[in-house]
Design a protein around this motif. Structure first.
Motif, PDB file in Angstrom:
ATOM      1  N   ASP A 103       0.832  -1.208   0.000  1.00  0.00           N
ATOM      2  CA  ASP A 103       0.000   0.000   0.000  1.00  0.00           C
ATOM      3  C   ASP A 103       0.868   1.260   0.000  1.00  0.00           C
ATOM      4  O   ASP A 103       0.537   2.253  -0.668  1.00  0.00           O
ATOM      5  CB  ASP A 103      -0.917   0.005   1.226  1.00  0.00           C
ATOM      6  N   ILE A 104       1.980   1.241   0.736  1.00  0.00           N
ATOM      7  CA  ILE A 104       2.882   2.398   0.781  1.00  0.00           C
ATOM      8  C   ILE A 104       3.482   2.641  -0.608  1.00  0.00           C
ATOM      9  O   ILE A 104       3.510   3.776  -1.108  1.00  0.00           O
ATOM     10  CB  ILE A 104       3.995   2.167   1.826  1.00  0.00           C
ATOM     11  N   VAL A 105       3.970   1.573  -1.216  1.00  0.00           N
ATOM     12  CA  VAL A 105       4.612   1.698  -2.535  1.00  0.00           C
ATOM     13  C   VAL A 105       3.629   2.255  -3.561  1.00  0.00           C
ATOM     14  O   VAL A 105       3.943   3.166  -4.336  1.00  0.00           O
ATOM     15  CB  VAL A 105       5.164   0.334  -2.981  1.00  0.00           C
ATOM     16  N   LYS A 106       2.407   1.725  -3.568  1.00  0.00           N
ATOM     17  CA  LYS A 106       1.413   2.185  -4.545  1.00  0.00           C
ATOM     18  C   LYS A 106       0.974   3.609  -4.233  1.00  0.00           C
ATOM     19  O   LYS A 106       0.690   4.392  -5.153  1.00  0.00           O
ATOM     20  CB  LYS A 106       0.215   1.228  -4.552  1.00  0.00           C
ATOM     21  N   ASN A 107       0.904   3.970  -2.950  1.00  0.00           N
ATOM     22  CA  ASN A 107       0.523   5.336  -2.581  1.00  0.00           C
ATOM     23  C   ASN A 107       1.537   6.351  -3.086  1.00  0.00           C
ATOM     24  O   ASN A 107       1.170   7.477  -3.449  1.00  0.00           O
ATOM     25  CB  ASN A 107       0.377   5.440  -1.061  1.00  0.00           C
ATOM     26  N   MET A 108       2.798   5.968  -3.140  1.00  0.00           N
ATOM     27  CA  MET A 108       3.836   6.873  -3.616  1.00  0.00           C
ATOM     28  C   MET A 108       3.951   6.868  -5.137  1.00  0.00           C
ATOM     29  O   MET A 108       4.803   7.555  -5.693  1.00  0.00           O
ATOM     30  CB  MET A 108       5.174   6.513  -2.981  1.00  0.00           C
ATOM     31  N   GLY A 109       3.108   6.095  -5.798  1.00  0.00           N
ATOM     32  CA  GLY A 109       3.105   6.104  -7.261  1.00  0.00           C
ATOM     33  C   GLY A 109       4.203   5.270  -7.884  1.00  0.00           C
ATOM     34  O   GLY A 109       4.484   5.406  -9.073  1.00  0.00           O
ATOM     35  N   TRP A 110       4.818   4.390  -7.114  1.00  0.00           N
ATOM     36  CA  TRP A 110       5.876   3.535  -7.662  1.00  0.00           C
ATOM     37  C   TRP A 110       5.248   2.289  -8.276  1.00  0.00           C
ATOM     38  O   TRP A 110       4.254   1.753  -7.770  1.00  0.00           O
ATOM     39  CB  TRP A 110       6.857   3.109  -6.573  1.00  0.00           C
ATOM     40  N   ASN A 111       5.831   1.815  -9.359  1.00  0.00           N
ATOM     41  CA  ASN A 111       5.347   0.563  -9.950  1.00  0.00           C
ATOM     42  C   ASN A 111       6.481  -0.377 -10.342  1.00  0.00           C
ATOM     43  O   ASN A 111       6.253  -1.407 -10.974  1.00  0.00           O
ATOM     44  CB  ASN A 111       4.465   0.843 -11.170  1.00  0.00           C
ATOM     45  N   TYR A 112       7.699  -0.019  -9.959  1.00  0.00           N
ATOM     46  CA  TYR A 112       8.859  -0.813 -10.355  1.00  0.00           C
ATOM     47  C   TYR A 112       9.873  -0.776  -9.214  1.00  0.00           C
ATOM     48  O   TYR A 112      10.511   0.261  -8.992  1.00  0.00           O
ATOM     49  CB  TYR A 112       9.448  -0.242 -11.634  1.00  0.00           C
ATOM     50  N   ASN A 115       7.314   9.929  12.465  1.00  0.00           N
ATOM     51  CA  ASN A 115       6.084   9.189  12.189  1.00  0.00           C
ATOM     52  C   ASN A 115       5.291   9.922  11.108  1.00  0.00           C
ATOM     53  O   ASN A 115       4.913  11.080  11.272  1.00  0.00           O
ATOM     54  CB  ASN A 115       5.257   9.059  13.469  1.00  0.00           C
ATOM     55  N   ILE A 116       5.052   9.219   9.991  1.00  0.00           N
ATOM     56  CA  ILE A 116       4.349   9.863   8.872  1.00  0.00           C
ATOM     57  C   ILE A 116       3.026   9.178   8.541  1.00  0.00           C
ATOM     58  O   ILE A 116       2.353   9.560   7.578  1.00  0.00           O
ATOM     59  CB  ILE A 116       5.234   9.884   7.610  1.00  0.00           C
ATOM     60  N   GLY A 117       2.645   8.178   9.313  1.00  0.00           N
ATOM     61  CA  GLY A 117       1.371   7.527   9.029  1.00  0.00           C
ATOM     62  C   GLY A 117       1.212   6.253   9.822  1.00  0.00           C
ATOM     63  O   GLY A 117       2.027   5.905  10.689  1.00  0.00           O
ATOM     64  N   GLN A 118       0.131   5.554   9.532  1.00  0.00           N
ATOM     65  CA  GLN A 118      -0.138   4.289  10.194  1.00  0.00           C
ATOM     66  C   GLN A 118      -0.958   3.390   9.277  1.00  0.00           C
ATOM     67  O   GLN A 118      -1.554   3.851   8.300  1.00  0.00           O
ATOM     68  CB  GLN A 118      -0.868   4.516  11.520  1.00  0.00           C
ATOM     69  N   TRP A 119      -0.960   2.122   9.629  1.00  0.00           N
ATOM     70  CA  TRP A 119      -1.724   1.152   8.852  1.00  0.00           C
ATOM     71  C   TRP A 119      -2.469   0.232   9.799  1.00  0.00           C
ATOM     72  O   TRP A 119      -1.865  -0.452  10.633  1.00  0.00           O
ATOM     73  CB  TRP A 119      -0.797   0.322   7.968  1.00  0.00           C
ATOM     74  N   THR A 120      -3.765   0.241   9.725  1.00  0.00           N
ATOM     75  CA  THR A 120      -4.614  -0.705  10.445  1.00  0.00           C
ATOM     76  C   THR A 120      -5.679  -1.173   9.460  1.00  0.00           C
ATOM     77  O   THR A 120      -6.743  -0.555   9.343  1.00  0.00           O
ATOM     78  CB  THR A 120      -5.277  -0.054  11.676  1.00  0.00           C
ATOM     79  N   ASN A 121      -5.328  -2.205   8.715  1.00  0.00           N
ATOM     80  CA  ASN A 121      -6.168  -2.755   7.647  1.00  0.00           C
ATOM     81  C   ASN A 121      -6.258  -1.835   6.426  1.00  0.00           C
ATOM     82  O   ASN A 121      -6.641  -2.273   5.357  1.00  0.00           O
ATOM     83  CB  ASN A 121      -7.574  -3.087   8.150  1.00  0.00           C
ATOM     84  N   HIS A 122      -5.962  -0.571   6.587  1.00  0.00           N
ATOM     85  CA  HIS A 122      -5.844   0.330   5.436  1.00  0.00           C
ATOM     86  C   HIS A 122      -4.829   1.419   5.773  1.00  0.00           C
ATOM     87  O   HIS A 122      -4.565   1.690   6.952  1.00  0.00           O
ATOM     88  CB  HIS A 122      -7.194   0.929   5.043  1.00  0.00           C
ATOM     89  N   LEU A 123      -4.277   2.027   4.732  1.00  0.00           N
ATOM     90  CA  LEU A 123      -3.164   2.960   4.900  1.00  0.00           C
ATOM     91  C   LEU A 123      -3.652   4.378   5.132  1.00  0.00           C
ATOM     92  O   LEU A 123      -4.562   4.853   4.455  1.00  0.00           O
ATOM     93  CB  LEU A 123      -2.273   2.924   3.654  1.00  0.00           C
ATOM     94  N   ARG A 124      -3.023   5.038   6.089  1.00  0.00           N
ATOM     95  CA  ARG A 124      -3.200   6.481   6.284  1.00  0.00           C
ATOM     96  C   ARG A 124      -1.795   7.090   6.311  1.00  0.00           C
ATOM     97  O   ARG A 124      -1.068   6.956   7.293  1.00  0.00           O
ATOM     98  CB  ARG A 124      -3.944   6.782   7.590  1.00  0.00           C
ATOM     99  N   LEU A 125      -1.441   7.737   5.195  1.00  0.00           N
ATOM    100  CA  LEU A 125      -0.086   8.259   5.021  1.00  0.00           C
ATOM    101  C   LEU A 125      -0.155   9.759   4.773  1.00  0.00           C
ATOM    102  O   LEU A 125      -0.883  10.214   3.892  1.00  0.00           O
ATOM    103  CB  LEU A 125       0.595   7.558   3.848  1.00  0.00           C
ATOM    104  N   ASP A 126       0.591  10.520   5.564  1.00  0.00           N
ATOM    105  CA  ASP A 126       0.638  11.976   5.406  1.00  0.00           C
ATOM    106  C   ASP A 126       1.804  12.326   4.481  1.00  0.00           C
ATOM    107  O   ASP A 126       2.939  12.505   4.922  1.00  0.00           O
ATOM    108  CB  ASP A 126       0.799  12.639   6.781  1.00  0.00           C
TER     109      ASP A 126
END
Length: 900
Positions: free
Chosen positions: A217-226, A498-509
Motif C-alpha cells: 500500500d505504501i509503494v502504490k501510494n507513492m506512485g511507484w510501480n517498479y 512518524n508519517i502515518g499508520q496502517w490498520t487494515n488500510h493505509l493512512r499516510l501523510d
C-alpha cells in the motif's frame, strides 16, 4: 550436561545409561551428539541467566550478532539484545510485585543467547526440554551399589522468543515435540501462522502478511510501480518477500525488477555485487528490504561505497523499524527511507528502569558488563580479558542516557506484552485449576503445555502501551503498524519521523515526507515514464510495468493507451493526437493568385471578343466582314467567347449547376471554334484542289452548307456531354486524398466537381481532334495566296495553338503529386484555353477589326473574279513560287523582272 550430574555423584552406568524413548534418544543424538558446537561445549553449562521462581519461563534473545565463519557469536547487540532482555526482566519484576496477577506465585526465568543464528539457538534451546526427557535409571548404579540421586531438573513451562523468524521456526519445531508454548515478540514470518506445523507458536506482533500488505500500500501510494526486493536468507526475509510478491501480484500494477537474496554467510564483496545488480535496473530506485539489522547496515555501506547516496529509496520492514543502530554512520544513505514497525509506544516505566541500571545493581544480567563497555566506549577489567591500553578504563560512574545516547528499542513493548500474555494465561489457568489455593497446586505441577496454550490463545488485556493484546485462531496479533521516515534535512533533530499508520488500510501523510536534500516531491521508481500525448505504450513482454513509447504518426490518433488507429478519411488527428477533428474544406478562392491571373486574362479576352463581335455586327455589310465569312466568323467568335467564359465556371465554387456548366462549356467553346476553323480550311482546301482538276466548284461551299457542317461537328460534342449527363449526373465531391501530405496539419479537403483528370481530357479530346485535323488542312492549304483566303492565318493560329497545348500536357500531368495540384491544374487549363482563344482572336480578327476601325479606306469592294480566274491565279502563283525555289537551289541565280 547429564554426564556432569552423574560424575558429580560419583556414579557410573552399565550398558545404556539413559532409557530415553527411542525417538527422543535419536533426537538428542542428532541435535547434540553430532553437533560440533555442542561437542566443543560438552561438559559446560550454556551461558545463560537464571532467575529463581515457582514457575520458570524461558527467554531467547539475540544478545550477540552472528559471528564470522567458525565462531558462533560476534559483537554485543545493544538494542535488539540488551534492551529486549532487560524488558523481560523488567516485566518479571512488575508481575512478581503485582498482588493481583499470580498472587503468591513468583515467575522465574532461564534466558539464553541465540547469537542471531538459528542453529546455535537450537542447541541452546535444548536446555528448555531436558527436564521433559524421560530417563530410565534402572541400569544406573553408584559405586556403593545404591541408586543415584538426581537433582530435580529445571522445568520451563513456556518460552518468550525468539527474535528472528528463522530462529523461532527452528526452536518451535523442538518445543512442539514437548508441548511447550512459545510467544514471540518479533518473529513475523507468515510461515509461522501455519498451525499444522507450529501449533504451540504465538506472537504479539502481526505476521509479515499484514506487513507486506502495508508495504504494498505504501509503494502504490507513492506512485511507484517498479521496485526491487532484498531479503536475508532465512524464514523472516524470504517469507516476507514472498508475501510481498504474492500480494503485489494480486493487487496488480506493481512489478519486481530484481529479487535478491542475501546469503546467510556472505562472502567478501557480496554486498558490492548486490548493489551492482540493483543498478542493472537503475529505474527501480525503490528497494523493499526484509533483512536483519546486520545485513541492512552492510547494504547501506555498500551503497555509500558505490557513491550512490540518495539513489536508492528504501522501504524497510520491522527489522529496520526505527532503530538507529541499523543506520549508524550511514545516515546520508538512509535518508528518506520509509520503515514500518508494529504500532507501539515508548514505555516510560521501562525508561526509568533501564536508565537506572548500573554495574552494581544489575549483576543478574551476565552480558551487562559487555554492553557497558560498548555503550560507553570504555574497558572493564574482567578475568580472562586482556586490557586494551588504547581504550579508556570504565569508572563505573557512567550513567545510561546521561553519558551515552539512549532511545528505547522498538520491540520493548512487545517483549513486555509477551511476558504479560504468558502471565495472564498462567493466572487464568491457576484460577481454574487451583481455586482458593496459595501458590502452585498439584494440578499445575507440572504445567500442562497443551492446556496452557489454550489459555494463552484466550487472553485479552490492555498491554503496556494501552493497546489490546489478543491472538486469533492462528496465534497472530492484529495488524497495527506505525510508518516512519528517516529525515535529516530541514529538521532540528535528525531521526525517524512518524508519517502515518496502517490498520487494515493505509493512512499516510505525504506532506510530512521529505527526501534526500530536503526535497518534498516524491521521487519516481518506475520502469517506464508516462508516454507523451499522442504516444502509445508498446509493452515489454513479461513485464507489465515496462513499455516503450511509440508516436502515433501520420493520420493516426491514440485510440487507447496501447493502440493507435487511423482517423476516418474525412478527418485528421488533433494536435495532441488524442482524437480526430474534421479536415478543413477548401476551394479555389477568387482572391487567390491562382485565380487572379486566369480571371484577368479571361476578362481581357471577353472584352476583346465582345469588341470584335460588336465591330463585326456594326460593319456587317462591309467587304472585310463579308470576305471573312460572316456566318462562320460569328460562330467562331462565339466559341472564343465561351472559351474565355469557362474560366469563371472553373474558378467558381462548385455546385451542381456549376459542375453542369463546366461539363457543358469546357469542351464546347473549343469545339465550336475549331469546328468553324476546320470547316473554313476544309472549304479552301477543297476549292483549290477542285480547281486543279476542273473549273466546277466543289459541293457544300455555300455559307449555309458551312454552317450545317459546323453544327454537325458541334453536335457530336453536345451529344457526348448529354450522354454523360444521363449516365453520371453532375455533382460535387470533397476530395480528401489530393491534398493529404505526410503532415496532417496541412491536410485539406478540396471541394470540387466530379471530374477526374481522365474525364477532363476526354471532354477536351474531341476538340483536340478537331484542332489537329484543322492543322493538317492548314498545312495542306499553305500554298494558297493570302490575298484570296484565310488559310495562312488559320495555319499560324493552329501552329501556335498546338505549341500551347503541347506545353499544357506536361504541366498539367506533371503536378499530379503536388499538394497544390487542383490550383495548378485549374490555372494551367484556364490559362492555356485563354491563350489559345487569344491566338485565334489575335490572328484572325484583331487585324480585321483594326482595318475596319482605323483604316476604313481599305474596307472597299474589289473587282469580282470568277471561280475559274481565282483558281488560275492561284495555280500560276504556285508554279512561279516553285520555279523561284528551283532557281534559288541551282548554280546560277536570275533576278526577276520587277517591271512586269
Amino acid at each position: 550436561m547429564i554426564s556432569e550430574v552423574l560424575s558429580s555423584h560419583q556414579c557410573s552406568w552399565f550398558g545404556t545409561s539413559y532409557g530415553y524413548k527411542p525417538w527422543l534418544r535419536l533426537l538428542w543424538v542428532l541435535l547434540v551428539g553430532f553437533s560440533p558446537a555442542s561437542r566443543a561445549q560438552q561438559g559446560t553449562q550454556p551461558q545463560s541467566i537464571k532467575i529463581e521462581g515457582d514457575i520458570t519461563l524461558g527467554g531467547l534473545f539475540p544478545m550477540h550478532s552472528r559471528g564470522p565463519a567458525g565462531i558462533p557469536c560476534g559483537e554485543i547487540k545493544r538494542e535488539k539484545g540488551i534492551h529486549r532482555l532487560e524488558a523481560m526482566l523488567y516485566a518479571l519484576d512488575q508481575i512478581n510485585s503485582d498482588p493481583e496477577l499470580l498472587p503468591n506465585i513468583t515467575l522465574g526465568a532461564r534466558i539464553l543467547d541465540t547469537c542471531s543464528r538459528d542453529t546455535y539457538a537450537l542447541e541452546q534451546s535444548l536446555t528448555f526440554v531436558q527436564a521433559l526427557i524421560q530417563k530410565d535409571n534402572s541400569d544406573v548404579r553408584c559405586s556403593n551399589g545404591e541408586p543415584p540421586i538426581f537433582p530435580k531438573p529445571e522445568r520451563v513451562v513456556g518460552v518468550i522468543g525468539a527474535s528472528g523468524s528463522s530462529v523461532s521456526i527452528m526452536v518451535a519445531n523442538v518445543l512442539r515435540l514437548f508441548a511447550i508454548p512459545q510467544i514471540s515478540y518479533a518473529s513475523t514470518a507468515p510461515e509461522l501462522s501455519d498451525k499444522s506445523r507450529y501449533e504451540f507458536f504465538s506472537r504479539v506482533v502481526p505476521p509479515d502478511s499484514y506487513q507486506a500488505q502495508a508495504m504494498v500500500d505504501i509503494v502504490k501510494n507513492m506512485g511507484w510501480n517498479y521496485v526491487s526486493t532484498l531479503a536475508s536468507e532465512g524464514n523472516y526475509g524470504e517469507s516476507g518477500v514472498d508475501a510481498f510478491l504474492q500480494i503485489s501480484r494480486e493487487a496488480g500494477g506493481l512489478c519486481i525488477a530484481q529479487s535478491i537474496r542475501i546469503p546467510r554467510e556472505p562472502r567478501p564483496g557480496e554486498f558490492d555485487k548486490i548493489i551492482k545488480r540493483l543498478m542493472e535496473t537503475s529505474n527501480a530506485r525503490g528497494v523493499i528490504i526484509f533483512a536483519n539489522e546486520d545485513d541492512i547496515k552492510r547494504v547501506l555501506q555498500a551503497a555509500k561505497k558505490a557513491n550512490l547516496t540518495g539513489h536508492f529509496l528504501f522501504v524497510g520492514s520491522d527489522s529496520w523499524g526505527s532503530k538507529n543502530s541499523a543506520i549508524e554512520d550511514q545516515e546520508e544513505v538512509a535518508e528518506g527511507a520509509v520503515t514500518i514497525l508494529p504500532k507501539r509506544a515508548s514505555i516510560d516505566g521501562f525508561d526509568q528502569y533501564f536508565t537506572s541500571r548500573s554495574l552494581e545493581n544489575n549483576r543478574r544480567n551476565i552480558w551487562f558488563a559487555e554492553f557497558w563497555e560498548d555503550d560507553f566506549k570504555c574497558k572493564l577489567t574482567r578475568p580472562g580479558i586482556k586490557y586494551d591500553p588504547g581504550r579508556r578504563k570504565c569508572t563505573g560512574d557512567e550513567r545510561i542516557s546521561r553519558d551515552s545516547q539512549y532511545e528505547q528499542e522498538g520491540k520493548v513493548q512487545f517483549v513486555i506484552d509477551a511476558v504479560y500474555a504468558m502471565a495472564h494465561a498462567l493466572h487464568s489457568m491457576h484460577l481454574d485449576l487451583c481455586a482458593g489455593s496459595m501458590g502452585v497446586c498439584e494440578k499445575m505441577d507440572p504445567v500442562d503445555g497443551r492446556m496452557l496454550l489454550q489459555y494463552i490463545r484466550s487472553v485479552n488485556f490492555n498491554g503496556s502501551a494501552g493497546t489490546g493484546v489478543m491472538f486469533n485462531e492462528n496465534g497472530d496479533a492484529p495488524g497495527r503498524y506505525d510508518i516512519f521516515q528517516y529525515q535529516m534535512s530541514n529538521v532540528s533533530n535528525p531521526g525517524y519521523k512518524n508519517i502515518g499508520q496502517w490498520t487494515n488500510h493505509l493512512r499516510l501523510d505525504s506532506e510530512e515526507m521529505q527526501w534526500s536534500g530536503g526535497d518534498r516531491k516524491i521521487p519516481e521508481s518506475v520502469c517506464s515514464f508516462p508516454c507523451e500525448s499522442g504516444e502509445r505504450k508498446k509493452m515489454v513482454k513479461g513485464v507489465p510495468c515496462c513499455w516503450h513509447c511509440e508516436l502515433c504518426d501520420g493520420y493516426q490518433y491514440l485510440l487507447d493507451e496501447f493502440t493507435c488507429d487511423m482517423c476516418p478519411f474525412d478527418m485528421r488527428p488533433l494536435e495532441n493526437r488524442t482524437g480526430c477533428r474534421p479536415t478543413p474544406i477548401i476551394k479555389l478562392e477568387w482572391s487567390s493568385p491562382w485565380a487572379i491571373i486566369p480571371v484577368f486574362l479571361a476578362i481581357l479576352g471577353i472584352l476583346a471578343t465582345t469588341g470584335a463581335i460588336v465591330t463585326f455586327i456594326r460593319f456587317n455589310d462591309t467587304p472585310i466582314v463579308r470576305a471573312s465569312g460572316r456566318e462562320l466568323s460569328y460562330v467562331l467568335l462565339t466559341g472564343i467567347f465561351l472559351i474565355y467564359l469557362i474560366t469563371f465556371f472553373m474558378i467558381a465554387e462548385p455546385s451542381v449547376a456549376i459542375c453542369a456548366f463546366r461539363r457543358l462549356f469546357l469542351g464546347l467553346g473549343m469545339c465550336i471554334s475549331y469546328a468553324a476553323m476546320l470547316t473554313k480550311t476544309n472549304r479552301i482546301y477543297r476549292i483549290f484542289e477542285q480547281g486543279k482538276k476542273s473549273v466546277t466548284p466543289p459541293k457544300f461551299i455555300s455559307p449555309t452548307s458551312q454552317l450545317i457542317i459546323t453544327f454537325i461537328l458541334i453536335s457530336v460534342q453536345l451529344l457526348a456531354v448529354f450522354i454523360w449527363f444521363g449516365v453520371i449526373p453532375p455533382h460535387t465531391i470533397i476530395d480528401y486524398e489530393e491534398q493529404k501530405p505526410p503532415n496532417p496539419e496541412f491536410a485539406r479537403g478540396i471541394l470540387k466537381c466530379d471530374m477526374s483528370d481522365l474525364s477532363l481530357i476526354l471532354c477536351l479530346s474531341y476538340s483536340i481532334v478537331l484542332m489537329i485535323t484543322c492543322t493538317v488542312y492548314a498545312i495542306k492549304s499553305r500554298g494558297v495566296p493570302e490575298t484570296f483566303n484565310e488559310a495562312k492565318p488559320i495555319g499560324f493560329t493552329m501552329y501556335t495553338t498546338c505549341i500551347i497545348w503541347l506545353a499544357f500536357v506536361p504541366i498539367f500531368f506533371g503536378t499530379a503529386q503536388s499538394t497544390e495540384k487542383m490550383f495548378i491544374q485549374t490555372t494551367t487549363l484556364t490559362v492555356s484555353m485563354s491563350l489559345s482563344a487569344t491566338v485565334s482572336l489575335g490572328m484572325l480578327y484583331i487585324p480585321k477589326v483594326y482595318v475596319i476601325i482605323f483604316h476604313p479606306e481599305q474596307n472597299v469592294q474589289k473587282r469580282k473574279r470568277s471561280f475559274k480566274a481565282v483558281v488560275q491565279a492561284a495555280t500560276v502563283t504556285t508554279h512561279l513560287s516553285l520555279k523561284s525555289n528551283d532557281k534559288q537551289n541551282g548554280e546560277s541565280k536570275v533576278e526577276p523582272d520587277r517591271s512586269q
